[in-house]
Design a protein around this motif. Structure first.
Motif, mmCIF file in Angstrom:
data_model
loop_
_atom_site.group_PDB
_atom_site.id
_atom_site.type_symbol
_atom_site.label_atom_id
_atom_site.label_comp_id
_atom_site.label_asym_id
_atom_site.label_seq_id
_atom_site.Cartn_x
_atom_site.Cartn_y
_atom_site.Cartn_z
ATOM 1 N N PRO A 156 -17.812 42.946 27.209
ATOM 2 C CA PRO A 156 -16.469 42.592 26.748
ATOM 3 C C PRO A 156 -16.374 41.091 26.472
ATOM 4 O O PRO A 156 -17.094 40.287 27.067
ATOM 5 C CB PRO A 156 -15.564 42.980 27.931
ATOM 6 C CG PRO A 156 -16.378 43.913 28.749
ATOM 7 C CD PRO A 156 -17.805 43.522 28.555
ATOM 8 N N PHE A 159 -16.436 38.021 29.121
ATOM 9 C CA PHE A 159 -16.585 38.713 30.401
ATOM 10 C C PHE A 159 -17.041 37.767 31.506
ATOM 11 O O PHE A 159 -16.468 37.724 32.588
ATOM 12 C CB PHE A 159 -17.567 39.882 30.284
ATOM 13 C CG PHE A 159 -17.939 40.443 31.617
ATOM 14 C CD1 PHE A 159 -17.030 41.219 32.322
ATOM 15 C CD2 PHE A 159 -19.149 40.131 32.230
ATOM 16 C CE1 PHE A 159 -17.324 41.699 33.581
ATOM 17 C CE2 PHE A 159 -19.456 40.599 33.485
ATOM 18 C CZ PHE A 159 -18.545 41.394 34.157
ATOM 19 N N ARG A 162 -14.412 35.211 32.625
ATOM 20 C CA ARG A 162 -13.269 35.845 33.287
ATOM 21 C C ARG A 162 -13.653 36.384 34.662
ATOM 22 O O ARG A 162 -12.867 36.352 35.590
ATOM 23 C CB ARG A 162 -12.704 36.970 32.402
ATOM 24 C CG ARG A 162 -11.763 36.407 31.334
ATOM 25 C CD ARG A 162 -10.952 37.470 30.659
ATOM 26 N NE ARG A 162 -11.750 38.176 29.667
ATOM 27 C CZ ARG A 162 -11.961 39.490 29.697
ATOM 28 N NH1 ARG A 162 -11.430 40.234 30.646
ATOM 29 N NH2 ARG A 162 -12.691 40.049 28.770
ATOM 30 N N PHE A 163 -14.889 36.850 34.787
ATOM 31 C CA PHE A 163 -15.327 37.323 36.105
ATOM 32 C C PHE A 163 -15.416 36.148 37.075
ATOM 33 O O PHE A 163 -15.090 36.278 38.261
ATOM 34 C CB PHE A 163 -16.671 38.039 35.987
ATOM 35 C CG PHE A 163 -17.024 38.862 37.184
ATOM 36 C CD1 PHE A 163 -16.251 39.968 37.535
ATOM 37 C CD2 PHE A 163 -18.112 38.546 37.981
ATOM 38 C CE1 PHE A 163 -16.570 40.734 38.645
ATOM 39 C CE2 PHE A 163 -18.435 39.308 39.093
ATOM 40 C CZ PHE A 163 -17.665 40.409 39.422
ATOM 41 N N SER A 208 -20.507 45.732 33.087
ATOM 42 C CA SER A 208 -19.507 44.786 32.594
ATOM 43 C C SER A 208 -18.225 45.500 32.172
ATOM 44 O O SER A 208 -17.124 45.028 32.444
ATOM 45 C CB SER A 208 -20.076 43.963 31.438
ATOM 46 O OG SER A 208 -20.382 44.786 30.339
ATOM 47 N N TYR A 209 -18.352 46.666 31.550
ATOM 48 C CA TYR A 209 -17.140 47.368 31.118
ATOM 49 C C TYR A 209 -16.403 47.983 32.304
ATOM 50 O O TYR A 209 -15.168 47.998 32.334
ATOM 51 C CB TYR A 209 -17.461 48.421 30.046
ATOM 52 C CG TYR A 209 -17.471 47.802 28.667
ATOM 53 C CD1 TYR A 209 -16.286 47.625 27.960
ATOM 54 C CD2 TYR A 209 -18.646 47.340 28.103
ATOM 55 C CE1 TYR A 209 -16.284 47.011 26.709
ATOM 56 C CE2 TYR A 209 -18.656 46.727 26.863
ATOM 57 C CZ TYR A 209 -17.470 46.572 26.162
ATOM 58 O OH TYR A 209 -17.466 45.960 24.945
ATOM 59 N N ASP A 212 -14.722 45.077 34.016
ATOM 60 C CA ASP A 212 -13.655 44.553 33.182
ATOM 61 C C ASP A 212 -12.431 45.474 33.217
ATOM 62 O O ASP A 212 -11.301 45.016 33.100
ATOM 63 C CB ASP A 212 -14.163 44.420 31.740
ATOM 64 C CG ASP A 212 -13.372 43.403 30.962
ATOM 65 O OD1 ASP A 212 -13.271 42.266 31.455
ATOM 66 O OD2 ASP A 212 -12.842 43.743 29.891
ATOM 67 N N CYS A 218 -12.701 41.725 42.358
ATOM 68 C CA CYS A 218 -13.847 42.574 42.063
ATOM 69 C C CYS A 218 -14.121 43.486 43.261
ATOM 70 O O CYS A 218 -13.728 43.178 44.380
ATOM 71 C CB CYS A 218 -15.058 41.722 41.692
ATOM 72 S SG CYS A 218 -16.163 41.325 43.032
#
Ligand SMILES: [Zn+2]
Length: 232
Positions: A156, A159, A162-163, A208-209, A212, A218
């Motif tokens: 994404p 990614f 943002r993570f 990742s998806y 996301d 997390c």
């Protein structure tokens, strides 16, 4: 209404400012490489996990023989030129002769397997992802490297950054949790008939998806406290 659903729109969800991570330390690199081993299967996996011990044991055996029967004779025995029975100490030379044979054939087989899987792996990735894909795929990628276009993975938008922001900009923790999640996908996936690059590519895509799509922290941060009330 549709303005809310801009997950894929390039610049709409551009994250805020964040400091870049520090250089990866050697311990972190070794940990990342160890966690990436799941992309290999069969003898390739086994050699990467145990191969170094075998080589070390072989080197030790060779050294012992070099001391007892001499370096030249030890070499001849290990490559099957000389019979261990012709040496001064057959009980030391016999294990060297057998393990020399095993090491040479074992590693020759592994190299042949590596070449074959590398060729088919690159071909299958190139067919589905274009020429550049696959060339750079090795271990689990660093999160900050995923910002740039040429990493060969499909993830994404933004990614990685943002993570990291979900970890308050703490890159080492974010990287740690990212690797744990990718490793789970590596080990859960069916690697049969796929090369290591293909396996890694799919694990990164899925991890990742999935990450996301999760809201809030997390899953590695929330951890086991998620189900109960976390009374410790
Ligand atoms: Zn986390």
């Amino acid at each position: 209404m549709s303005a809310q659903q801009t997950v894929r729109a390039a610049d709409a969800d551009e994250p805020g400012e964040i400091d870049p991570p520090r250089r990866e330390s050697l311990t972190a690199l070794l940990r990342r490489r160890r966690r990436s081993l799941g992309r290999h299967s069969g003898i390739q996996y086994w050699l990467r996990v145990r191969g170094y011990y075998i080589l070390a044991a072989f080197a030790g055996l060779f050294t012992l023989n070099a001391v007892v029967i001499g370096g030249r004779v030890a070499y001849d025995v290990s490559v099957q030129i000389a019979s261990p029975w012709e040496t001064r100490a057959p009980w030391v030379a016999l294990p060297l002769s057998i393990s020399g044979w095993l090491v040479v054939t074992g590693f020759a087989g592994a190299v042949a397997g590596y070449v074959v899987s590398e060729v088919t792996d690159n071909r299958s990735l190139r067919r589905s992802r274009g020429r550049a894909a696959g060339r750079r795929i090795g271990a689990i990628p660093l999160l900050d490297r995923l910002q740039y276009g040429r990493h060969g993975f499909e993830i994404p938008n933004y990614f990685g950054i943002r993570f990291a922001l979900r970890h308050d900009g703490d890159w080492p923790t974010a990287q740690d949790h990212w690797e744990i999640v990718v490793e789970k996908f590596l080990n859960a996936g069916d690697a049969r008939g796929k090369g290591p690059k293909r396996v890694m590519w799919e694990a990164v895509l899925e991890a990742s998806y999935v990450l996301d799509g999760m809201s809030g922290r997390c899953p590695e941060c929330t951890g086991p406290e998620e189900g109960g009330d976390g009374t410790h």
